[in-house]
Structures are given as C-alpha cells and as structure tokens.
Design an enzyme around this catalytic site. Structure first.
Site, PDB file in Angstrom:
ATOM      1  N   CYS A  75       1.019  -1.343  -0.259  1.00  5.74           N
ATOM      2  CA  CYS A  75       0.163  -0.279   0.156  1.00  5.74           C
ATOM      3  C   CYS A  75       1.272   1.366  -0.293  1.00  5.74           C
ATOM      4  O   CYS A  75       2.294   0.912   0.810  1.00  5.74           O
ATOM      5  CB  CYS A  75      -0.670  -0.011   1.052  1.00  5.74           C
ATOM      6  SG  CYS A  75      -2.564  -1.148   0.974  1.00  5.74           S
ATOM      7  N   HIS A  76       0.199   2.139  -0.933  1.00  8.44           N
ATOM      8  CA  HIS A  76       1.125   3.519  -0.501  1.00  8.44           C
ATOM      9  C   HIS A  76       0.837   4.303   0.518  1.00  8.44           C
ATOM     10  O   HIS A  76      -0.332   4.528   1.006  1.00  8.44           O
ATOM     11  CB  HIS A  76       0.777   4.449  -1.428  1.00  8.44           C
ATOM     12  CG  HIS A  76       1.142   3.708  -3.254  1.00  8.44           C
ATOM     13  ND1 HIS A  76       0.110   3.035  -3.401  1.00  8.44           N
ATOM     14  CD2 HIS A  76       2.012   4.400  -3.718  1.00  8.44           C
ATOM     15  CE1 HIS A  76       0.579   2.966  -5.129  1.00  8.44           C
ATOM     16  NE2 HIS A  76       1.784   3.213  -5.203  1.00  8.44           N
ATOM     17  N   MET A 112      -8.711   0.393   1.052  1.00  9.39           N
ATOM     18  CA  MET A 112      -7.666  -0.542   2.387  1.00  9.39           C
ATOM     19  C   MET A 112      -7.315   0.112   3.364  1.00  9.39           C
ATOM     20  O   MET A 112      -7.294  -0.791   3.758  1.00  9.39           O
ATOM     21  CB  MET A 112      -6.406  -0.632   1.664  1.00  9.39           C
ATOM     22  CG  MET A 112      -6.298  -1.673   0.287  1.00  9.39           C
ATOM     23  SD  MET A 112      -6.757  -2.941   0.622  1.00  9.39           S
ATOM     24  CE  MET A 112      -6.519  -4.110   2.333  1.00  9.39           C
ATOM     25  N   GLU A 113      -7.716   1.576   3.179  1.00  8.40           N
ATOM     26  CA  GLU A 113      -7.149   2.941   4.546  1.00  8.40           C
ATOM     27  C   GLU A 113      -8.753   1.652   5.297  1.00  8.40           C
ATOM     28  O   GLU A 113      -9.088   2.317   6.291  1.00  8.40           O
ATOM     29  CB  GLU A 113      -7.521   4.151   4.555  1.00  8.40           C
ATOM     30  CG  GLU A 113      -5.533   4.210   4.047  1.00  8.40           C
ATOM     31  CD  GLU A 113      -4.825   3.533   2.460  1.00  8.40           C
ATOM     32  OE1 GLU A 113      -3.519   3.382   2.412  1.00  8.40           O
ATOM     33  OE2 GLU A 113      -5.871   3.610   1.479  1.00  8.40           O
ATOM     34  N   ASP A 127     -10.653  -6.660  22.241  1.00 17.09           N
ATOM     35  CA  ASP A 127     -10.234  -6.535  22.999  1.00 17.09           C
ATOM     36  C   ASP A 127     -10.799  -6.360  24.167  1.00 17.09           C
ATOM     37  O   ASP A 127      -9.772  -6.336  25.883  1.00 17.09           O
ATOM     38  CB  ASP A 127      -8.740  -5.456  22.874  1.00 17.09           C
ATOM     39  CG  ASP A 127      -7.591  -5.197  23.735  1.00 17.09           C
ATOM     40  OD1 ASP A 127      -6.685  -6.036  24.298  1.00 17.09           O
ATOM     41  OD2 ASP A 127      -7.437  -4.240  23.952  1.00 17.09           O
TER      42      ASP A 127
END
Length: 164
Positions: A75-76, A112-113, A127
């Site tokens: 990824c950039h 993707m972000e 969590d």
C-alpha cells in the site's frame, strides 16, 4: 483481469501511480462484531472496566487508517483528508456494526484504509470486551462503496448494513 501488484517476473511489486490523475477518492467499509447480549448491554451502558469501548475503538480505527501503509506491504502511504469511524448497536442481533469512511485527493484509492479502520476498530472492541465475552466474532468485513479514479463508483449491495 491482470493482478496489479505482480511484475513481469511474477514478483510482488508496488504499483507506480505517478502517471495517474489526482482525483477525490472516497471509500466506505464495514464490519460486524457479534457478541453476547450481556456484552452489548455493558458496551451500551459504558460499564466495562477498560472504559468507553466505542470511543477507544473509534480512535483505534482512525489511527489504523493512517498507518495502513505500515501494515500492508504494497500500500502507498497516503495523506488522508478525512477518516471517520461510526457504530450502530444492533440489540436484536446482539452485534456492533462498525462503519468507516476515508477520503483524500490523490492518485490511488483508499479502500484498504477504510478496511483497515473497520477491522482494527472491530479488533479493539474485542480486546476491550474479551474479559467478559470470549465468544465474540468479526464478520461482514467488506468495502461497501468507493468512488474516484479510473474505475469510477462501486457500490456493494446485499451486505449486512450500509453506512450513509
């Protein structure tokens, strides 16, 4: 269709985006955290010992979107202009829906972000709640919308929820 992250020798390679036009690019993603009704109640009433689950998950998702290039090798690094993470509590299904939105003016997309934001926000919920519920599960992680760039608009239909 040819894979874009593979070079002529069949090796993994980062795509050169230098010649792509700068356009406004947006992406939305979602995920779903399934849990017990008791856990959902504790989240909604802010009664977990670790604190405000959704506030922490929101910050984690935003931070994750900004770190996507550090997490996913090809990824950039992007200069995001907007990242948002929101939630919907589904009391009927005992789920927390996670919705992310990413935007920039740039030469490559932000799918993707958006996916990273939704997934890390979901992991943060797990969590923070794992002490009271070990059976939680993440599902429905997907891009629900993208716009900008050469391929134009993509809208996914028939997934769990849609964030507008």
């Amino acid at each position: 269709m040819q894979l874009t992250h593979i070079n002529e020798q069949g090796q993994a390679a980062m795509v050169d985006v230098a010649d792509k036009a700068v356009t406004v690019r947006e992406a939305r993603a979602q995920a779903c955290v399934e849990m017990s009704p008791q856990t959902l109640r504790l989240i909604s009433q802010n009664q977990l010992k670790k604190g405000d689950v959704l506030a922490v998950a929101r910050i984690a998702g935003i931070q994750a979107a900004k770190k996507t290039a550090d997490l996913i090798p090809l990824c950039h690094p992007l200069s995001l202009s907007k990242v948002a993470v929101d939630f919907e509590l589904d009391t009927q299904g005992s789920k927390v829906w996670v919705f992310s939105y990413c935007k920039l003016a740039g030469q490559t997309g932000v799918e993707m972000e958006a996916l990273t934001a939704a997934s890390v926000a979901s992991l943060t919920i797990i969590d923070m709640c794992k002490a009271v519920d070990q059976d939680m599960c993440i599902s429905h992680l997907c891009v629900t919308h993208k716009s900008g760039g050469r391929r134009g608009v993509y809208q996914r239909d028939n997934v769990g929820k849609h964030y507008e």
